[in-house]
Scaffold this motif. Structure first.
Motif, PDB file in Angstrom:
ATOM      1  N   LEU A   4       5.064  11.893 -12.129  1.00  0.00           N
ATOM      2  CA  LEU A   4       3.777  11.488 -12.758  1.00  0.00           C
ATOM      3  C   LEU A   4       3.544   9.660 -12.495  1.00  0.00           C
ATOM      4  CD1 LEU A   4       4.217  14.210 -14.569  1.00  0.00           C
ATOM      5  CD2 LEU A   4       1.947  13.437 -15.120  1.00  0.00           C
ATOM      6  N   LEU A   5       4.562   9.241 -12.080  1.00  0.00           N
ATOM      7  CA  LEU A   5       4.496   7.559 -11.906  1.00  0.00           C
ATOM      8  C   LEU A   5       3.941   7.370 -10.615  1.00  0.00           C
ATOM      9  CD1 LEU A   5       7.798   6.686 -13.497  1.00  0.00           C
ATOM     10  CD2 LEU A   5       5.699   7.092 -14.621  1.00  0.00           C
ATOM     11  N   ILE A   6       3.077   6.147 -10.713  1.00  0.00           N
ATOM     12  CA  ILE A   6       2.491   5.496  -9.589  1.00  0.00           C
ATOM     13  C   ILE A   6       3.554   4.600  -8.851  1.00  0.00           C
ATOM     14  CG2 ILE A   6       0.747   4.226  -8.669  1.00  0.00           C
ATOM     15  CD1 ILE A   6      -0.208   6.729  -9.574  1.00  0.00           C
ATOM     16  N   SER A   7       4.535   5.205  -8.035  1.00  0.00           N
ATOM     17  CA  SER A   7       5.635   4.442  -7.776  1.00  0.00           C
ATOM     18  C   SER A   7       5.749   3.831  -6.275  1.00  0.00           C
ATOM     19  CB  SER A   7       7.021   5.296  -8.018  1.00  0.00           C
ATOM     20  OG  SER A   7       6.555   6.676  -7.389  1.00  0.00           O
ATOM     21  N   ASP A   8       4.469   4.253  -5.503  1.00  0.00           N
ATOM     22  CA  ASP A   8       4.575   3.558  -4.087  1.00  0.00           C
ATOM     23  C   ASP A   8       3.076   3.206  -3.884  1.00  0.00           C
ATOM     24  OD1 ASP A   8       3.325   6.037  -3.213  1.00  0.00           O
ATOM     25  OD2 ASP A   8       5.253   6.737  -2.818  1.00  0.00           O
ATOM     26  N   ASN A   9       2.952   2.571  -2.515  1.00  0.00           N
ATOM     27  CA  ASN A   9       1.590   2.111  -2.201  1.00  0.00           C
ATOM     28  C   ASN A   9       0.624   3.343  -2.191  1.00  0.00           C
ATOM     29  OD1 ASN A   9       3.909   0.245  -0.857  1.00  0.00           O
ATOM     30  ND2 ASN A   9       2.072  -0.819  -1.565  1.00  0.00           N
ATOM     31  N   ALA A  10       1.095   4.471  -1.282  1.00  0.00           N
ATOM     32  CA  ALA A  10       0.281   5.398  -1.195  1.00  0.00           C
ATOM     33  C   ALA A  10      -0.457   6.061  -2.544  1.00  0.00           C
ATOM     34  CB  ALA A  10       0.961   6.510  -0.511  1.00  0.00           C
ATOM     35  N   LEU A  11       0.458   6.328  -3.359  1.00  0.00           N
ATOM     36  CA  LEU A  11       0.054   6.570  -4.873  1.00  0.00           C
ATOM     37  C   LEU A  11      -0.853   5.510  -5.558  1.00  0.00           C
ATOM     38  CD1 LEU A  11       3.322   8.198  -6.309  1.00  0.00           C
ATOM     39  CD2 LEU A  11       1.285   9.521  -5.887  1.00  0.00           C
ATOM     40  N   GLY A  12      -0.555   4.302  -5.454  1.00  0.00           N
ATOM     41  CA  GLY A  12      -1.562   3.478  -6.019  1.00  0.00           C
ATOM     42  C   GLY A  12      -2.918   3.457  -5.285  1.00  0.00           C
ATOM     43  N   ALA A  13      -2.744   3.546  -3.831  1.00  0.00           N
ATOM     44  CA  ALA A  13      -4.100   3.399  -3.129  1.00  0.00           C
ATOM     45  C   ALA A  13      -4.854   5.029  -3.827  1.00  0.00           C
ATOM     46  CB  ALA A  13      -3.918   3.666  -1.845  1.00  0.00           C
ATOM     47  N   ALA A  14      -4.228   5.975  -4.073  1.00  0.00           N
ATOM     48  CA  ALA A  14      -4.918   7.004  -4.312  1.00  0.00           C
ATOM     49  C   ALA A  14      -5.531   6.900  -5.822  1.00  0.00           C
ATOM     50  CB  ALA A  14      -3.985   8.428  -4.551  1.00  0.00           C
ATOM     51  N   LEU A  15      -4.972   6.219  -6.713  1.00  0.00           N
ATOM     52  CA  LEU A  15      -5.432   6.004  -7.971  1.00  0.00           C
ATOM     53  C   LEU A  15      -6.439   4.842  -7.746  1.00  0.00           C
ATOM     54  CD1 LEU A  15      -5.424   5.847 -11.084  1.00  0.00           C
ATOM     55  CD2 LEU A  15      -3.807   4.126 -10.895  1.00  0.00           C
TER      56      LEU A  15
ATOM     57  N   ALA B 287       0.158  14.084  -4.378  1.00  0.00           N
ATOM     58  CA  ALA B 287       1.558  13.872  -4.147  1.00  0.00           C
ATOM     59  C   ALA B 287       2.301  15.512  -4.586  1.00  0.00           C
ATOM     60  CB  ALA B 287       2.325  13.092  -4.983  1.00  0.00           C
ATOM     61  N   GLY B 288       1.310  16.552  -4.733  1.00  0.00           N
ATOM     62  CA  GLY B 288       2.017  17.865  -5.252  1.00  0.00           C
ATOM     63  C   GLY B 288       2.505  17.945  -6.486  1.00  0.00           C
ATOM     64  N   ASN B 289       3.055  19.104  -6.734  1.00  0.00           N
ATOM     65  CA  ASN B 289       3.606  19.613  -8.069  1.00  0.00           C
ATOM     66  C   ASN B 289       4.750  18.948  -8.778  1.00  0.00           C
ATOM     67  OD1 ASN B 289       0.966  20.938  -7.787  1.00  0.00           O
ATOM     68  ND2 ASN B 289       2.078  23.066  -7.475  1.00  0.00           N
TER      69      ASN B 289
END
Ligand code: MN
Length: 257
Positions: A160-171, A154-156
């Motif tokens: 730092l929070l996992i606040s949507d589905n895409a970030l959750g999937a990346a984690l 998600a860039g710089n």
């Protein structure tokens, strides 16, 4: 429009449909919230979830609140997109997507703990240094816990929070063959096939991190071998009940008066 932490109801909850989660499962989840606070893994922040015992495409997680104060009435049911199905307008955790996306990609996982425990964070930010199993209670960590770098997803400029589905999937993609991942400048997430084992792993991962910081300040560290780590992991599965019973009784006693 609802703000992102106050999502409208999308689907019928399983209690209404006659498939409510077992009261024992909910009681264990409540106890786990208390234990994680009592053991110093979570403070006002952090959370633990459990997969629904009758609907594998649902999971249970407290509403947005401090884990040490959670009761059965605070437990909310979610679908695997992270939508609450019975929040009834109650605020839910912004980082629920950590749980939903791991439950989606790891059918063997029954419980997920996310925390910012104090000794883990330093090991998420030093280049070339990884959390590594140092003693027998934490063999599951293995030779080098992976670190999730949110900038790659998600860039710089994120919070730092996992606040949507895409970030959750990346984690969740970090959890292909490991049961712990650190999150750079944030904390860690631990998974297991039961609530007691998830709690156990979260407690001993934090302790392992403390020992690693202490030992490495004294000199070169002798870590567990991969074989020792595996042997210790297999041993733990048979003895997780002892600390769980102790911690559960202590946390109940603490809240009885
Ligand atoms: Mn967090």
């Amino acid at each position: 429009m609802c703000p992102p932490d106050r999502i409208a109801v999308h689907a019928e909850d399983t209690a209404v449909a006659g498939h409510a989660p077992s009261p024992e499962l909910v009681a264990d989840l409540v106890a786990a919230n208390h234990i994680l606070f009592d053991q110093g893994v979570v403070d006002a922040f952090g959370h633990i979830s459990v997969r629904h015992d009758k609907r594998p495409d649902r999971f249970l997680l407290a509403r947005n609140m401090a884990p040490g104060n959670v009761t059965a009435a605070d437990i909310v049911e979610f679908d695997l997109d992270g939508n609450p199905v019975n929040a009834g307008g109650r605020k839910v955790y912004l980082e629920r997507f950590i749980h939903s996306e791991i439950f989606r990609v790891r059918p063997d996982v029954m419980s997920v703990v996310h925390s910012h425990s104090h000794n883990i964070v330093p090991l998420s930010v030093v280049k070339g240094v990884k959390l590594r199993a140092i003693f027998h209670m934490a063999g599951f960590i293995g030779q080098a816990a992976p670190v999730f770098e949110i900038r790659e997803a998600a860039g710089n400029g994120t919070d730092l929070l996992i606040s949507d589905n895409a970030l959750g999937a990346a984690l969740a993609a970090k959890f292909v063959d490991v049961d712990i991942a650190l999150m750079r400048g944030h904390g860690s997430t631990v998974v297991a096939n039961s609530v007691p084992l998830a709690v156990y792993r979260a407690v001993y991962a934090e302790l392992n991190a403390r020992y690693q910081l202490q030992a490495s300040s004294l000199g070169e560290v002798e870590y567990l071998t991969p074989e020792e780590g595996l042997a210790c992991t297999n041993r733990v599965e048979g003895q997780v009940q002892r600390p769980w019973d102790l911690w559960k009784a202590e946390s109940a006693k603490r809240r009885a008066s």
